[in-house]
Write an enzyme that holds these catalytic residues in place. Structure first.
Site, PDB file in Angstrom:
ATOM      1  CD1 TRP A 176     -64.063 -27.083 -97.832  1.00  0.00           C
ATOM      2  CD2 TRP A 176     -64.672 -28.835 -96.572  1.00  0.00           C
ATOM      3  NE1 TRP A 176     -64.869 -27.897 -98.605  1.00  0.00           N
ATOM      4  CE2 TRP A 176     -65.256 -28.976 -97.859  1.00  0.00           C
ATOM      5  CE3 TRP A 176     -64.913 -29.812 -95.611  1.00  0.00           C
ATOM      6  CZ2 TRP A 176     -66.049 -30.063 -98.189  1.00  0.00           C
ATOM      7  CZ3 TRP A 176     -65.720 -30.889 -95.935  1.00  0.00           C
ATOM      8  CH2 TRP A 176     -66.275 -31.015 -97.221  1.00  0.00           C
ATOM      9  CD  GLU A 231     -60.031 -27.025 -97.868  1.00  0.00           C
ATOM     10  OE1 GLU A 231     -59.834 -27.972 -98.645  1.00  0.00           O
ATOM     11  OE2 GLU A 231     -59.940 -27.130 -96.626  1.00  0.00           O
ATOM     12  CE  LYS A 254     -64.927 -30.805-102.563  1.00  0.00           C
ATOM     13  NZ  LYS A 254     -65.127 -31.848-101.533  1.00  0.00           N
ATOM     14  CG  ASP A 307     -57.950 -29.781-101.510  1.00  0.00           C
ATOM     15  OD1 ASP A 307     -57.769 -30.488-102.527  1.00  0.00           O
ATOM     16  OD2 ASP A 307     -58.063 -30.252-100.366  1.00  0.00           O
ATOM     17  CG  HIS A 365     -61.267 -28.558-102.830  1.00  0.00           C
ATOM     18  ND1 HIS A 365     -61.599 -27.951-101.630  1.00  0.00           N
ATOM     19  CD2 HIS A 365     -61.220 -29.886-102.575  1.00  0.00           C
ATOM     20  CE1 HIS A 365     -61.730 -28.879-100.691  1.00  0.00           C
ATOM     21  NE2 HIS A 365     -61.497 -30.053-101.242  1.00  0.00           N
ATOM     22  CG  HIS A 382     -55.689 -28.740 -97.572  1.00  0.00           C
ATOM     23  ND1 HIS A 382     -56.927 -28.989 -97.036  1.00  0.00           N
ATOM     24  CD2 HIS A 382     -54.927 -28.297 -96.542  1.00  0.00           C
ATOM     25  CE1 HIS A 382     -56.927 -28.691 -95.747  1.00  0.00           C
ATOM     26  NE2 HIS A 382     -55.722 -28.261 -95.428  1.00  0.00           N
ATOM     27  CG  ASP A 405     -61.887 -33.169-103.495  1.00  0.00           C
ATOM     28  OD1 ASP A 405     -60.647 -33.282-103.479  1.00  0.00           O
ATOM     29  OD2 ASP A 405     -62.562 -32.899-102.481  1.00  0.00           O
ATOM     30  CG  ASP A 432     -59.166 -35.853-101.123  1.00  0.00           C
ATOM     31  OD1 ASP A 432     -58.403 -34.881-101.156  1.00  0.00           O
ATOM     32  OD2 ASP A 432     -60.378 -35.758-100.867  1.00  0.00           O
ATOM     33  CG  ASP A 476     -57.136 -33.027 -97.664  1.00  0.00           C
ATOM     34  OD1 ASP A 476     -57.440 -34.139 -97.199  1.00  0.00           O
ATOM     35  OD2 ASP A 476     -57.985 -32.153 -97.917  1.00  0.00           O
TER      36      ASP A 476
END
Length: 414
Positions: A180, A221, A223, A254, A257, A281, A289, A291, A321
């Site tokens: 990524w 990955e 995004k 993800d 993302h 993820h 994003d 997380d 993640d």
């Protein structure tokens, strides 16, 4: 077995669900725990600030300050998780014995102690090149217009593939190495094509070396955007989906993302029509994003259900993640990871035949009714039994173990 579990098992049996079979299948589905929750994505390379669109909120006491403390914390979290486990590392967590080693000079010797750690814990390892928090990452990495910068990062990723392969070889457990990059533009660019062509060429150079897929699997990955890359992210979903399909790589999805109204659960079946395997993820974005710690919400359940209903558990690699420094980090780690296992177990307890029959016959009212009634089934008794069989705390008991660890260990770090 408790009387509560016996009754719950009987309830599920009436729906045609074999709880013991669900336990056996869940035992074969690994969840990859991410190392960076324990130290706020700091790593051991330097004490520099995060960049590349990554931000950690909070300053709760007890952050792991060195490799020994981080491993102690990881061991504590692993002791709170039932089921099969893996550990996901970033390149900035190299064990260099305090020596400065540039990222394009890393090799497997710098992760030998992590391999030994994984052997002792009987877990597999996954890996990630680190394309952020570095002086040469301030204006693009693999898509940079500067050929010298691109070459540095190409060399770094090549090193990381070799490290991942060595991890897989020594552990006898295939490593997934995920690429990524944070490259993009804060404001609207004139030319989106040229940097994407440079990224394509860089990736081709990275993957030119043939590495046995028995030891290492490559993932890329995507995004939607990041901090500092709000107007254009070079590694978009369309770019990486096309790249993964055309080069036989894993596409990493993800949960944070994409656009806030998008969900990765809906993308899993589509991706796996064209790809052999994918990487997830699992995170929780709140408006962006961010997380956040994974909650057992509808999207997490849909992710797990898509994997189980379609027998994708051998084709989907599940990684976590998220990072939250505003609360106890051990608790955050354990809560999110336990929720992933809960969601998988809940999916395994769905009455598949009843749901298929209702859907295939067009009786969507019955389908909806079954879905809703499942929410009030005695799932907790089954979850607690699963935890007990793995000698980890069930219910809320894990919180006591977290608080005891805080009192005896993490609170003494500051």
């Amino acid at each position: 077995m408790s009387s509560c579990f016996d009754k719950a098992k009987a309830f599920y049996a009436d729906l045609g669900v074999d709880v013991e079979a669900a336990f056996r299948r869940l035992d074969q589905i690994p969840v990859s725990l991410h190392c960076w929750q324990g130290d706020d994505v700091n790593g051991f390379e330097n004490d520099g600030a995060l960049d590349g669109g990554i931000a950690v909120t909070g300053n709760y006491p007890g952050r792991a300050r060195n490799i020994g403390e981080l491993r102690d914390d990881i061991q504590k979290v692993l002791s709170l998780l039932p089921g099969k486990k893996r550990l996901n590392l970033h390149a900035i967590y190299a064990d260099t014995n305090g020596k400065k080693v540039e990222r394009n000079e890393l090799d497997a010797t710098h992760f030998a102690s992590w391999i030994d750690f994984a052997k002792a814990e009987n877990i597999g390892l996954d890996f990630n090149p680190t394309f952020f928090s570095h002086p040469l990452a301030s204006n693009g990495t693999l898509s940079s217009a500067d050929p010298g910068i691109r070459q540095f990062w190409i060399e770094h990723a090549i090193c990381c593939r070799r490290i991942g392969a060595e991890m897989g070889k020594q552990l006898g457990n295939t490593c997934v190495t995920n690429v990524w990059i944070p490259d993009g533009f804060k404001d609207t660019p004139y030319d989106r094509l040229a940097p994407r062509k440079r990224l394509e060429e860089s990736l081709d150079a990275i993957f030119a070396e043939n590495i046995d897929r028995k030891y290492n699997l490559d993932a890329v990955e995507c995004k939607l955007f990041g901090i500092g890359a709000e107007s254009c992210t070079i590694g978009s979903h369309e770019f990486y989906m096309g790249y993964a399909v055309s080069r036989n790589k894993l596409c990493c999805l993800d949960a944070g993302h994409f656009h806030p109204t998008e969900v990765i659960s809906d993308k899993i079946s589509s991706c796996l029509l064209f790809l052999d395997e994918i990487l997830l993820h699992v995170s929780r974005g709140v408006r962006w994003d961010s997380d956040h710690v994974v909650c057992w919400d509808n999207e997490l359940q849909q992710i797990a259900s898509e994997i189980i209903r379609n027998n994708f558990d051998q084709r989907v690699h599940i990684g976590l993640d998220y990072f939250d420094a505003s609360i106890n980090r051990i608790a955050a780690w354990a809560i999110g990871a336990r929720n992933m296992y809960k969601a998988l177990l809940f999916a395994l307890l769905e009455p598949a035949e009843m749901l298929k029959n209702a859907e295939n016959s067009g009786d969507y009212a019955v389908r909806l009714g079954i879905f809703e009634e499942l929410k009030s089934m005695p799932f907790a008794a089954v979850w607690n039994e699963y935890c007990a069989r793995h000698n980890v705390p069930g219910g809320m008991d894990f919180l006591k173990a977290v608080k005891d660890y805080e009192i005896n260990v993490t609170s003494k770090r500051n």
